[in-house]
Design a protein around this motif. Structure first.
Motif, mmCIF file in Angstrom:
data_model
loop_
_atom_site.group_PDB
_atom_site.id
_atom_site.type_symbol
_atom_site.label_atom_id
_atom_site.label_comp_id
_atom_site.label_asym_id
_atom_site.label_seq_id
_atom_site.Cartn_x
_atom_site.Cartn_y
_atom_site.Cartn_z
ATOM 1 N N ALA A 1 0.835 -1.200 0.000
ATOM 2 C CA ALA A 1 0.000 0.000 0.000
ATOM 3 C C ALA A 1 0.871 1.251 0.000
ATOM 4 C CB ALA A 1 -0.923 -0.021 1.213
ATOM 5 N N GLU A 2 1.955 1.213 0.771
ATOM 6 C CA GLU A 2 2.851 2.359 0.851
ATOM 7 C C GLU A 2 3.474 2.677 -0.512
ATOM 8 O OE1 GLU A 2 2.802 0.366 4.918
ATOM 9 O OE2 GLU A 2 2.937 -0.324 2.854
ATOM 10 N N ALA A 3 3.848 1.638 -1.244
ATOM 11 C CA ALA A 3 4.445 1.854 -2.573
ATOM 12 C C ALA A 3 3.451 2.545 -3.503
ATOM 13 C CB ALA A 3 4.916 0.526 -3.159
ATOM 14 N N PHE A 4 2.173 2.151 -3.421
ATOM 15 C CA PHE A 4 1.157 2.813 -4.244
ATOM 16 C C PHE A 4 1.022 4.283 -3.843
ATOM 17 C CE2 PHE A 4 -3.253 4.290 -4.647
ATOM 18 C CZ PHE A 4 -3.336 4.323 -6.037
ATOM 19 N N LEU A 5 0.918 4.549 -2.543
ATOM 20 C CA LEU A 5 0.739 5.928 -2.082
ATOM 21 C C LEU A 5 1.920 6.813 -2.443
ATOM 22 C CD1 LEU A 5 -0.879 5.314 1.417
ATOM 23 C CD2 LEU A 5 -1.988 6.231 -0.640
ATOM 24 N N ASP A 6 3.116 6.233 -2.477
ATOM 25 C CA ASP A 6 4.324 6.996 -2.801
ATOM 26 C C ASP A 6 4.565 7.140 -4.300
ATOM 27 O OD1 ASP A 6 4.832 7.304 -0.105
ATOM 28 O OD2 ASP A 6 6.274 5.648 -0.009
ATOM 29 N N SER A 7 3.778 6.467 -5.109
ATOM 30 C CA SER A 7 4.044 6.438 -6.549
ATOM 31 C C SER A 7 3.511 7.670 -7.263
ATOM 32 C CB SER A 7 3.424 5.190 -7.183
ATOM 33 O OG SER A 7 2.032 5.385 -7.386
ATOM 34 N N ASN A 8 4.057 7.907 -8.453
ATOM 35 C CA ASN A 8 3.538 8.985 -9.290
ATOM 36 C C ASN A 8 2.351 8.503 -10.131
ATOM 37 O OD1 ASN A 8 4.906 7.342 -11.007
ATOM 38 N ND2 ASN A 8 6.201 8.917 -11.906
ATOM 39 N N HIS A 9 1.957 7.242 -9.988
ATOM 40 C CA HIS A 9 0.799 6.706 -10.717
ATOM 41 C C HIS A 9 -0.511 6.951 -9.985
ATOM 42 C CE1 HIS A 9 3.120 4.725 -13.794
ATOM 43 N NE2 HIS A 9 3.869 4.146 -12.867
ATOM 44 N N ARG A 10 -0.426 7.324 -8.731
ATOM 45 C CA ARG A 10 -1.625 7.469 -7.907
ATOM 46 C C ARG A 10 -2.667 8.389 -8.550
ATOM 47 N NH1 ARG A 10 -1.510 9.690 -1.725
ATOM 48 N NH2 ARG A 10 -3.744 9.603 -1.363
ATOM 49 N N ALA A 11 -2.231 9.537 -9.049
ATOM 50 C CA ALA A 11 -3.162 10.526 -9.606
ATOM 51 C C ALA A 11 -3.820 10.065 -10.903
ATOM 52 C CB ALA A 11 -2.435 11.847 -9.838
ATOM 53 N N GLU A 12 -3.178 9.166 -11.628
ATOM 54 C CA GLU A 12 -3.754 8.733 -12.908
ATOM 55 C C GLU A 12 -4.442 7.371 -12.838
ATOM 56 O OE1 GLU A 12 -0.949 7.582 -16.062
ATOM 57 O OE2 GLU A 12 0.631 7.605 -14.550
ATOM 58 N N THR A 13 -4.499 6.756 -11.659
ATOM 59 C CA THR A 13 -5.117 5.447 -11.513
ATOM 60 C C THR A 13 -6.629 5.575 -11.597
ATOM 61 O OG1 THR A 13 -3.284 4.656 -10.158
ATOM 62 C CG2 THR A 13 -5.353 3.441 -9.989
ATOM 63 N N ASP A 14 -7.247 4.785 -12.476
ATOM 64 C CA ASP A 14 -8.687 4.829 -12.712
ATOM 65 C C ASP A 14 -9.429 3.672 -12.054
ATOM 66 O OD1 ASP A 14 -8.809 7.173 -14.393
ATOM 67 O OD2 ASP A 14 -7.686 5.987 -15.842
ATOM 68 N N CYS A 15 -8.698 2.670 -11.589
ATOM 69 C CA CYS A 15 -9.269 1.525 -10.889
ATOM 70 C C CYS A 15 -8.128 0.885 -10.113
ATOM 71 C CB CYS A 15 -9.866 0.529 -11.881
ATOM 72 S SG CYS A 15 -10.468 -1.003 -11.133
ATOM 73 N N LEU A 16 -8.436 0.386 -8.921
ATOM 74 C CA LEU A 16 -7.407 -0.225 -8.094
ATOM 75 C C LEU A 16 -7.875 -1.598 -7.640
ATOM 76 C CD1 LEU A 16 -4.621 0.490 -6.823
ATOM 77 C CD2 LEU A 16 -5.879 1.101 -4.759
ATOM 78 N N ILE A 17 -7.048 -2.599 -7.897
ATOM 79 C CA ILE A 17 -7.283 -3.942 -7.373
ATOM 80 C C ILE A 17 -6.404 -4.055 -6.143
ATOM 81 C CG2 ILE A 17 -7.121 -6.417 -7.799
ATOM 82 C CD1 ILE A 17 -7.425 -5.736 -10.815
ATOM 83 N N LEU A 18 -7.026 -4.339 -5.003
ATOM 84 C CA LEU A 18 -6.357 -4.199 -3.725
ATOM 85 C C LEU A 18 -6.514 -5.447 -2.873
ATOM 86 C CD1 LEU A 18 -5.057 -2.442 -1.507
ATOM 87 C CD2 LEU A 18 -7.340 -1.498 -1.071
ATOM 88 N N ASP A 19 -5.371 -6.005 -2.451
ATOM 89 C CA ASP A 19 -5.378 -7.121 -1.503
ATOM 90 C C ASP A 19 -5.644 -6.555 -0.116
ATOM 91 O OD1 ASP A 19 -5.030 -9.600 -0.285
ATOM 92 O OD2 ASP A 19 -2.852 -9.466 -0.283
ATOM 93 N N LEU A 20 -6.512 -7.208 0.639
ATOM 94 C CA LEU A 20 -6.836 -6.712 1.982
ATOM 95 C C LEU A 20 -5.745 -6.952 2.999
ATOM 96 C CD1 LEU A 20 -10.563 -7.474 2.792
ATOM 97 C CD2 LEU A 20 -9.488 -5.320 2.154
ATOM 98 N N HIS A 21 -5.107 -8.100 2.931
ATOM 99 C CA HIS A 21 -4.185 -8.510 3.989
ATOM 100 C C HIS A 21 -2.746 -8.508 3.477
ATOM 101 C CE1 HIS A 21 -7.716 -9.480 6.293
ATOM 102 N NE2 HIS A 21 -8.177 -10.117 5.244
ATOM 103 N N MET A 22 -2.002 -7.446 3.885
ATOM 104 C CA MET A 22 -0.609 -7.290 3.484
ATOM 105 C C MET A 22 0.189 -6.821 4.691
ATOM 106 S SD MET A 22 -1.025 -5.261 -0.152
ATOM 107 C CE MET A 22 -2.103 -3.997 0.529
ATOM 108 N N PRO A 23 1.490 -7.081 4.687
ATOM 109 C CA PRO A 23 2.337 -6.531 5.755
ATOM 110 C C PRO A 23 2.349 -5.002 5.667
ATOM 111 C CG PRO A 23 3.533 -8.150 4.433
ATOM 112 C CD PRO A 23 2.225 -7.902 3.748
ATOM 113 N N GLY A 24 2.617 -4.346 6.771
ATOM 114 C CA GLY A 24 2.621 -2.884 6.769
ATOM 115 C C GLY A 24 1.191 -2.378 6.747
ATOM 116 N N MET A 25 0.952 -1.339 5.961
ATOM 117 C CA MET A 25 -0.396 -0.811 5.840
ATOM 118 C C MET A 25 -1.275 -1.840 5.143
ATOM 119 S SD MET A 25 -1.874 2.476 3.725
ATOM 120 C CE MET A 25 -0.844 3.656 4.555
#
Length: 129
Positions: free
Chosen positions: A41-65
């Protein structure tokens, strides 16, 4: 752009399981979609792709956030991103809560590729270019 389509959505995939990420990336790219992958999750939040992402597939259970925290942050954003939840473990209460909070779909691992593709296309259809 040729064919009248001016925008091909970017799908973000956030999962700490590299084989799942690779599988989803291959599925979506073979269907003509752009994909950006993130191992946390942290890598996504820190990325420059965040603003252009139109859909996100997200695993619920990950280390960290965890995925729930990222989902909550995205839902509260001024530009919320349609989210498809992917998980190996959930219960009916959690599933219902996530769908009520705005998740577009929730898939258990392993998922059926045609169902995932339909859900992504439907989620992309909810975004205005």
């Amino acid at each position: 752009m040729a064919g009248g389509e001016s925008h091909v959505g970017l799908v973000g995939v956030v999962d700490d399981d590299a084989s799942v990420v690779r599988s989803i990336k291959n599925l979506l790219e073979s269907s003509g979609l752009r994909v950006a992958t993130f191992g946390s999750a942290e890598a996504f939040l820190d990325s420059n792709h965040r603003a252009e992402t139109d859909c996100l597939i997200l695993d619920l259970h990950m280390p960290g956030m965890g995925g729930v925290e990222l989902f909550t942050r995205i839902a509260a954003n001024e530009r919320p991103i349609p989210v498809i939840i992917l998980t190996a473990v959930t219960n009916d209460d959690e599933r219902e809560r996530l769908l009520r909070q705005g998740a577009k779909a929730l898939f258990m691992k392993p998922f059926r590729a045609p169902d995932m593709l339909l859900a992504v296309r439907a989620a992309l259809g909810t975004r205005q270019p």
